[in-house]
Design a protein around this motif. Structure first.
Motif, mmCIF file in Angstrom:
data_model
loop_
_atom_site.group_PDB
_atom_site.id
_atom_site.type_symbol
_atom_site.label_atom_id
_atom_site.label_comp_id
_atom_site.label_asym_id
_atom_site.label_seq_id
_atom_site.Cartn_x
_atom_site.Cartn_y
_atom_site.Cartn_z
ATOM 1 N N VAL A 56 21.874 41.069 24.030
ATOM 2 C CA VAL A 56 21.631 41.109 22.587
ATOM 3 C C VAL A 56 22.156 42.439 22.056
ATOM 4 C CG1 VAL A 56 19.920 40.976 20.741
ATOM 5 C CG2 VAL A 56 19.554 39.719 22.894
ATOM 6 N N PRO A 57 22.997 42.443 21.033
ATOM 7 C CA PRO A 57 23.453 43.723 20.462
ATOM 8 C C PRO A 57 22.273 44.575 20.025
ATOM 9 C CG PRO A 57 24.718 41.881 19.591
ATOM 10 C CD PRO A 57 23.577 41.281 20.363
ATOM 11 N N VAL A 101 18.282 44.269 17.782
ATOM 12 C CA VAL A 101 16.970 44.515 18.379
ATOM 13 C C VAL A 101 16.169 45.505 17.548
ATOM 14 C CG1 VAL A 101 15.772 45.372 20.442
ATOM 15 C CG2 VAL A 101 17.856 44.012 20.668
ATOM 16 N N LEU A 102 16.832 46.498 16.979
ATOM 17 C CA LEU A 102 16.133 47.523 16.209
ATOM 18 C C LEU A 102 15.490 46.898 14.975
ATOM 19 C CD1 LEU A 102 18.750 50.433 16.365
ATOM 20 C CD2 LEU A 102 16.641 50.193 17.680
ATOM 21 N N PRO A 103 14.285 47.387 14.599
ATOM 22 C CA PRO A 103 13.605 46.807 13.426
ATOM 23 C C PRO A 103 14.303 47.197 12.128
ATOM 24 C CG PRO A 103 12.391 48.697 14.257
ATOM 25 C CD PRO A 103 13.482 48.441 15.248
ATOM 26 N N HIS A 104 14.338 46.269 11.199
ATOM 27 C CA HIS A 104 15.003 46.509 9.915
ATOM 28 C C HIS A 104 14.048 46.414 8.731
ATOM 29 C CE1 HIS A 104 19.012 46.569 11.688
ATOM 30 N NE2 HIS A 104 18.657 45.509 12.400
ATOM 31 N N VAL A 105 12.921 45.764 8.911
ATOM 32 C CA VAL A 105 11.965 45.631 7.821
ATOM 33 C C VAL A 105 10.568 45.871 8.372
ATOM 34 C CG1 VAL A 105 13.380 44.013 6.497
ATOM 35 C CG2 VAL A 105 11.781 43.139 8.204
ATOM 36 N N GLY A 106 9.642 46.167 7.456
ATOM 37 C CA GLY A 106 8.253 46.308 7.836
ATOM 38 C C GLY A 106 7.897 47.695 8.339
ATOM 39 N N ALA A 107 6.664 47.812 8.852
ATOM 40 C CA ALA A 107 6.152 49.114 9.291
ATOM 41 C C ALA A 107 6.933 49.668 10.473
ATOM 42 C CB ALA A 107 4.669 48.981 9.656
ATOM 43 N N ALA A 108 7.340 48.770 11.393
ATOM 44 C CA ALA A 108 8.090 49.243 12.559
ATOM 45 C C ALA A 108 9.401 49.897 12.127
ATOM 46 C CB ALA A 108 8.343 48.102 13.529
ATOM 47 N N ALA A 109 10.090 49.274 11.165
ATOM 48 C CA ALA A 109 11.345 49.834 10.677
ATOM 49 C C ALA A 109 11.106 51.175 9.985
ATOM 50 C CB ALA A 109 12.016 48.860 9.709
ATOM 51 N N ALA A 110 9.995 51.280 9.233
ATOM 52 C CA ALA A 110 9.693 52.540 8.550
ATOM 53 C C ALA A 110 9.419 53.658 9.545
ATOM 54 C CB ALA A 110 8.496 52.345 7.618
ATOM 55 N N LEU A 111 8.656 53.338 10.599
ATOM 56 C CA LEU A 111 8.362 54.363 11.610
ATOM 57 C C LEU A 111 9.620 54.738 12.382
ATOM 58 C CD1 LEU A 111 4.931 53.112 12.981
ATOM 59 C CD2 LEU A 111 5.368 55.108 11.546
ATOM 60 N N TYR A 112 10.476 53.764 12.675
ATOM 61 C CA TYR A 112 11.729 54.068 13.369
ATOM 62 C C TYR A 112 12.610 54.970 12.509
ATOM 63 C CZ TYR A 112 16.447 53.429 15.146
ATOM 64 O OH TYR A 112 17.715 53.652 15.596
#
Length: 570
Positions: free
Chosen positions: A110-111, A115-126
């Motif tokens: 998977v590229p 895999v990296l989060p783009h929306v939501g709390a996970a994306a904000a923390l990343y």
């Protein structure tokens, strides 16, 4: 294979295999070059001998640390040792990783972008974590934190506030030039270590794990109420930002904070003037005799200013003209030559210290004045980009006066109009001599991990009476010599340099006989003190007979301390 992996600093990520002797320093000729103002040109030396790698400090200005301890002698490096040079942390011989056969029989592919989060709390923390990892100062952490809070919560405005002795100080704001924060919300977040949430505003403590809050994050939004999940996100950002802020603060505290030493009236007045200059954004000109401590005073002014968490970039204008222009204005990349960022660009949001500005060439002075007037700096990729830089300069005489004489380019002299502070010579503040000396002596003794020597009364008198023609620089050299040679012992008059023993206040007017007489008198007085008033012991220390000592005591009118039983020493 022994190697150094650079973890932090301007060259973070680079790995150097240590196969032969290698120098570490700011000079491009070093095998491990570090473009860092905190690093000396030749800072440290790696030596390979009998299968071991040894590290030695080359009398650098800021020292070399191994596992948090400053080294004074050559040390052997072992796997996992951490070496700190300036702002660069390196690990020696990181543990190897071996690739082996095996693993899943049918692995999925998977590229990473998917895999990296783009929306939501996970994306904000990343996003926040990535932004904060690249921050190199507390001020940069807080600015990026305010921006990430505004973005993650779709807030109209967000702010990071730090606690001070007088209350809360806004450190960074996103979405407005300034904003007001309800005191009640901030106090609850600080005092109770709690998230405070209302419909249109939230406040979370800025705190590192296990500690007490030292600031708050605040966000406000008018069009919709904050949810419970958004409150959790703000609390997480407060913890993440708190840890990164404290990490940067610890890195800052590893460097010795500059201080202005002295209790004399002139130094107290200078300290007050420095305080006023620090609170202003105007340029500061520091002038006085060589060696009086102008650069140290400039560092104090920067450290006490609102720019303290931002860089202080130093350029010595006495260097060759081409080297000064390259440092000030940068250099484009060329085959075999990496690009050099201009000092103006590196000092953005901070201060630029020009040492000996009167030595700056006319062409460079004119160009610098033009750039400062337009508040821009040469960009890395060509062209110009806006900067906010405060100028601090040192000079032998006031720059305005040198401008009228044609010794400093007129446009630069006008650009430097602001504060002018005269740093007095050491002979005009003799009250500070022993204060400075004790600090320098103790610092030198720490280098050999010994207690500082004790100064005898006669030695103190001679040191205070000496005129110190080279000012603080000369005093520092003498103190370092005493601290290294006599650590843990006692320093008498005979241990001082000859010029200090002889006294320079009226040395030109003294005859040879007068100089010898003063030296002899001081030596006898010191020997009597060392022996506790016992003349036989004092004569032995001096290498003369008891009758000769009695004769000299009478000639010089010296008083002899009585023994414990009320008898004169025999």
């Amino acid at each position: 294979m022994p190697a150094l992996l650079l973890l932090t600093g301007p060259s973070a990520g680079l790995r150097y295999e240590v196969l032969s002797d290698m120098a570490i320093g700011r000079s491009p000729s070093c095998e491990i070059p570090l473009r860092d103002d905190q690093v000396s040109r030749k800072h440290a030396q790696l030596t390979v001998s009998e299968g071991q790698v040894r590290l030695a400090d080359l009398d650098s200005r800021n020292g070399t640390l191994v596992n948090g301890a400053r080294i004074s002698n050559e040390v052997v490096l072992y796997p996992g040792d951490r070496v700190l040079v300036g702002s660069t942390m390196a690990v020696f011989e990181p543990p190897p990783v071996t690739l082996v056969e095996g693993g899943p029989t049918s692995p999925g592919h998977v590229p990473i972008e998917e895999v990296l989060p783009h929306v939501g709390a996970a994306a904000a923390l990343y996003s926040a974590g990535t932004a904060l990892l690249g921050a190199t100062s507390e001020a940069m952490v807080l600015r990026r934190l305010a921006d990430e809070v505004a973005r993650a919560l779709s807030a109209d405005r967000a702010a990071a506030l730090l606690g001070t002795n007088t209350g809360l100080l806004t450190a960074a704001v996103s979405g407005a030039e300034a904003m007001a924060v309800p005191r009640s919300l901030a106090q609850v977040a600080l005092e109770r270590k709690e998230l405070v949430q209302a419909e249109s505003e939230m406040c979370a403590p800025l705190v590192a794990s296990g500690g007490m809050p030292f600031g708050v994050l605040y966000a406000t939004r008018a069009d919709s109420a904050f949810t419970g999940g958004e409150g959790q996100l703000l609390a997480a950002l407060g913890r993440l930002g708190g840890r990164r802020t404290r990490r940067c603060a610890r890195g800052w505290s590893r460097r010795t904070s500059p201080v202005l030493l002295g209790a004399s009236r002139v130094m107290r007045a200078l300290g007050e003037a420095a305080r006023r200059a620090a609170n202003s954004a105007a340029p500061v000109v520091l002038h006085g005799e060589p060696g009086t401590g102008k650069t140290q005073l400039a560092r104090v002014i920067h450290a006490r200013s609102p720019r303290a968490l931002e860089p202080l970039v130093v350029v010595d204008c006495r260097q060759p003209a081409d080297a000064v222009e390259e440092a000030l204005f940068g250099r484009a990349s060329a085959p075999g030559r990496p690009p050099v960022a201009s000092a103006l660009l590196r000092a953005d949001q901070g201060s630029l210290l020009l040492q000996h500005v009167d030595a700056l060439s006319r062409g460079a002075a004119e160009r610098l004045a033009r750039l400062m007037a337009r508040r821009v700096a040469p960009a890395r990729q060509g062209g110009e980009e806006p900067v906010d830089v405060r100028l601090l300069v040192t000079s032998v005489a006031p720059v305005a006066l040198q401008g009228t004489r044609g010794e400093v380019e007129a446009s630069l002299a006008r650009a430097l109009m602001g504060f002018e502070l005269e740093v007095p010579p050491l002979r005009d503040r003799r009250q500070d001599v022993l204060v400075l000396l004790e600090r320098f002596v103790a610092r030198a003794a720490r280098r050999v991990r010994r207690e500082p020597p004790t100064l005898g009364p006669e030695a103190k008198r001679l040191l205070a009476d000496y005129s110190w023609p080279q000012n603080v620089r000369e005093l520092e050299l003498v103190a370092e010599r005493l601290g290294l040679l006599y650590a843990g012992g006692r320093v008498g008059a005979l241990h001082l340099p000859p010029e200090v023993q002889q006294g320079s206040t009226a040395i030109d007017a003294q005859t040879l006989q007068a100089r010898v007489g003063r030296l002899e008198r001081d030596a006898i007085a010191e020997a009597l003190r060392e022996s506790g008033g016992k003349k036989v012991r004092a004569a032995a220390l001096l290498g003369i007979s008891r009758p000769t000592l009695d004769k000299k005591i009478g000639e010089y009118g010296l008083a002899v301390a009585r023994g414990r039983r009320g008898e004169e020493g025999r």
